[in-house]
Scaffold this active site. Structure first.
Site, PDB file in Angstrom:
ATOM      1  N   LYS A  35       0.831  -1.210   0.000  1.00 20.02           N
ATOM      2  CA  LYS A  35       0.000   0.000   0.000  1.00 20.02           C
ATOM      3  C   LYS A  35       0.866   1.261   0.000  1.00 20.02           C
ATOM      4  O   LYS A  35       2.076   1.176   0.241  1.00 20.02           O
ATOM      5  CB  LYS A  35      -0.900  -0.015   1.231  1.00 20.02           C
ATOM      6  CG  LYS A  35      -0.093   0.003   2.521  1.00 20.02           C
ATOM      7  CD  LYS A  35      -0.931  -0.336   3.735  1.00 20.02           C
ATOM      8  CE  LYS A  35      -0.066  -0.274   4.981  1.00 20.02           C
ATOM      9  NZ  LYS A  35      -0.730  -0.812   6.154  1.00 20.02           N
ATOM     10  N   ARG A 130      -9.516   0.644  15.852  1.00 15.49           N
ATOM     11  CA  ARG A 130      -9.504   1.419  14.621  1.00 15.49           C
ATOM     12  C   ARG A 130     -10.551   0.807  13.683  1.00 15.49           C
ATOM     13  O   ARG A 130     -11.555   1.419  13.415  1.00 15.49           O
ATOM     14  CB  ARG A 130      -8.089   1.417  14.013  1.00 15.49           C
ATOM     15  CG  ARG A 130      -7.942   2.345  12.832  1.00 15.49           C
ATOM     16  CD  ARG A 130      -6.510   2.388  12.316  1.00 15.49           C
ATOM     17  NE  ARG A 130      -6.053   1.091  11.805  1.00 15.49           N
ATOM     18  CZ  ARG A 130      -4.842   0.865  11.315  1.00 15.49           C
ATOM     19  NH1 ARG A 130      -3.933   1.841  11.273  1.00 15.49           N
ATOM     20  NH2 ARG A 130      -4.496  -0.339  10.862  1.00 15.49           N
ATOM     21  N   TYR A 254      17.647  29.824   5.383  1.00 11.67           N
ATOM     22  CA  TYR A 254      16.459  30.531   5.886  1.00 11.67           C
ATOM     23  C   TYR A 254      16.474  30.612   7.414  1.00 11.67           C
ATOM     24  O   TYR A 254      16.742  29.615   8.089  1.00 11.67           O
ATOM     25  CB  TYR A 254      15.185  29.788   5.476  1.00 11.67           C
ATOM     26  CG  TYR A 254      14.839  29.885   4.013  1.00 11.67           C
ATOM     27  CD1 TYR A 254      14.509  31.113   3.432  1.00 11.67           C
ATOM     28  CD2 TYR A 254      14.812  28.744   3.219  1.00 11.67           C
ATOM     29  CE1 TYR A 254      14.171  31.181   2.088  1.00 11.67           C
ATOM     30  CE2 TYR A 254      14.466  28.817   1.874  1.00 11.67           C
ATOM     31  CZ  TYR A 254      14.152  30.041   1.316  1.00 11.67           C
ATOM     32  OH  TYR A 254      13.811  30.107  -0.001  1.00 11.67           O
ATOM     33  N   MET A 304      13.391  23.771   0.050  1.00 10.77           N
ATOM     34  CA  MET A 304      12.586  22.899  -0.806  1.00 10.77           C
ATOM     35  C   MET A 304      13.461  22.020  -1.702  1.00 10.77           C
ATOM     36  O   MET A 304      13.203  20.829  -1.877  1.00 10.77           O
ATOM     37  CB  MET A 304      11.639  23.746  -1.668  1.00 10.77           C
ATOM     38  CG  MET A 304      10.630  22.911  -2.435  1.00 10.77           C
ATOM     39  SD  MET A 304       9.554  23.897  -3.483  1.00 10.77           S
ATOM     40  CE  MET A 304       8.574  24.758  -2.295  1.00 10.77           C
TER      41      MET A 304
HETATM   42  C1  LIG Z   1       0.109  -1.742   6.730  1.00 11.15           C
HETATM   43  C2  LIG Z   1      -0.408  -2.973   7.368  1.00 11.15           C
HETATM   44  C3  LIG Z   1       0.453  -3.991   7.761  1.00 11.15           C
HETATM   45  C4  LIG Z   1       1.962  -3.891   7.657  1.00 11.15           C
HETATM   46  O1  LIG Z   1       2.494  -3.193   8.744  1.00 11.15           O
HETATM   47  P1  LIG Z   1       4.064  -3.009   8.944  1.00 11.15           P
HETATM   48  O2  LIG Z   1       4.199  -2.413  10.273  1.00 11.15           O
HETATM   49  O3  LIG Z   1       4.513  -2.086   7.853  1.00 11.15           O
HETATM   50  O4  LIG Z   1       4.665  -4.360   8.800  1.00 11.15           O
HETATM   51  C5  LIG Z   1      -0.108  -5.153   8.260  1.00 11.15           C
HETATM   52  N1  LIG Z   1      -1.446  -5.279   8.394  1.00 11.15           N
HETATM   53  C6  LIG Z   1      -2.303  -4.297   8.048  1.00 11.15           C
HETATM   54  C7  LIG Z   1      -3.764  -4.500   8.218  1.00 11.15           C
HETATM   55  C8  LIG Z   1      -1.825  -3.116   7.526  1.00 11.15           C
HETATM   56  O5  LIG Z   1      -2.671  -2.141   7.187  1.00 11.15           O
END
Ligand SMILES: *Cc1c(COP(=O)(O)O)cnc(C)c1O
Length: 359
Positions: A35, A130, A254, A304
């Site tokens: 992702k 969550r 800056y 930047m």
């Molecule tokens: C992103 C994610 C992971 C991976 O987590 P890491 O800490 O990067 O290994 C695992 N399970 C879910 C549901 C996630 O959203």
């Protein structure tokens, strides 16, 4: 010559890290988490070099479609399931699996006519608060979904909130709650992200979901990937584009955040927050001169497109010399500590104008 700012993506490091996951969790199948554009490494670039993983994990339908369109044939799991009922048609046609975590998703699933039966992952909230269903609702949910012919397979999963804190009892509580919830069901299960894989072997279960560790980075504070025998996949590089001899009292950049305490040589590097380097990196954040493997300190505010370094301890540095901002020889975990953030954020922040090179 064009701007030297590049992110090198090392495929043999990626394979090494995947093998580490296999060694550490030898009885689990692997969902490689790609992702957020493969944690900033390039989702397709990473996925096409992992033909041997069992599945890929993404956040949403758009990411999953990109993978399928690029010819990725493995299972692809949408970790947040669907947001709108209209997504279900594509999900079913392209053979995606979805995480189901909200009552509205269950209702929609049960009343929508699908092209093909669907594999789903029922998410149980064991304490992250969550996403997911309360453990006590699991059995009923499982039964109503399992009796529906449109659902071909149901796996159960949960997610840890504190697996990177080995000293806390939270994770053990989550593991026990999950196991007592699923104990009477014959289903595949999955609990572990990277910190779970590395720190909680009793929770490996049927499927593990490594993200950060695949990219060679440690999920634990004050540790680096190296300490788990992981190798950084991304090396962020640029070069020295200007060198100046400054006088005592000269202010650099800056806001005069650094004042030269004596006459000193400084270097300007062609990389800034517009490339994804953290603006909040303070004076003293290390930057590696590639040829000598010597670290020099960042000085002044990050701009930047540029940043400045103190060359007092590296007098032989010349224009065009390569520097490493993180990666090979300088763990991104160290930069994250200096900038008071997490390596996840730094990796995800790499901007599109950085040139990617696969080696
Ligand atoms: C992103 C994610 C992971 C991976 O987590 P890491 O800490 O990067 O290994 C695992 N399970 C879910 C549901 C996630 O959203």
């Amino acid at each position: 010559m064009s701007r030297a700012t590049t992110a090198e993506i090392n495929i043999s490091a990626l394979h090494h890290n995947l093998n580490r996951v296999r060694q550490i969790a030898p009885h689990s199948k692997i969902i490689a988490m790609v992702k957020a554009d493969g944690y900033g490494h390039g989702m397709l670039r990473i996925a096409e070099h992992l033909p041997e993983v069992d599945a890929f994990g993404v956040a949403c339908l758009e990411e999953a479609v990109l993978l399928r369109d690029a010819g990725i044939a493995q299972t692809i799991i949408l970790m947040e399931g669907f947001y709108r009922p209209t997504e279900l048609d594509t999900i079913s046609k392209l053979n995606f699996e979805i995480v189901v975590h909200e009552p509205h998703q269950v209702e929609t699933l049960l009343k929508t006519k699908l092209t093909k039966p669907l594999n789903i992952w029922l998410k149980i909230d064991t304490g992250m608060h969550r996403l997911g269903f309360p453990p006590e609702k699991t059995l009923d949910l499982y039964q109503s979904l399992n009796s529906n012919p449109q659902i071909s397979k149901i796996n159960l999963m949960t997610h840890f909130s504190d697996a990177d804190h080995l000293e806390k009892s939270k994770t053990q509580n989550q593991i026990e709650l999950f196991h007592s919830t699923v104990k009477d069901l014959s289903v595949d299960t999955s609990l572990c992200n990277s910190a779970g894989i590395l720190g909680w072997p009793q929770a490996h279960a049927n499927w593990v979901r490594p993200g950060l560790m695949l990219y060679g980075v440690s999920p634990f504070k004050n540790k680096t990937g190296m300490e788990h025998d992981l190798k950084p996949v991304m090396t962020l590089r640029s070069d020295i584009m200007a060198i100046h001899d400054c006088q005592k009292g000269d202010a650099i950049g800056y806001g005069e955040r650094f004042i030269c305490p004596e006459s000193m040589r400084i270097g300007i590097i062609a990389l800034g927050y517009g490339d994804g380097y953290p603006y909040h990196a303070p004076n003293g954040t290390p930057i590696l001169i590639e040829t000598t493997k010597k670290a020099v300190p960042l000085i002044g505010s990050v701009s930047m497109d540029m940043l400045a370094v103190d060359l007092r301890q590296a007098r032989d540095v010349a224009i065009d010399d390569a520097v490493i901002l993180w990666g090979d020889g300088l763990p991104v975990e160290i930069i994250a500590q200096h900038a008071q953030t997490i390596p996840y954020e730094l990796l995800c922040n790499i901007k599109r104008r950085v040139r990617f090179e696969v080696v």
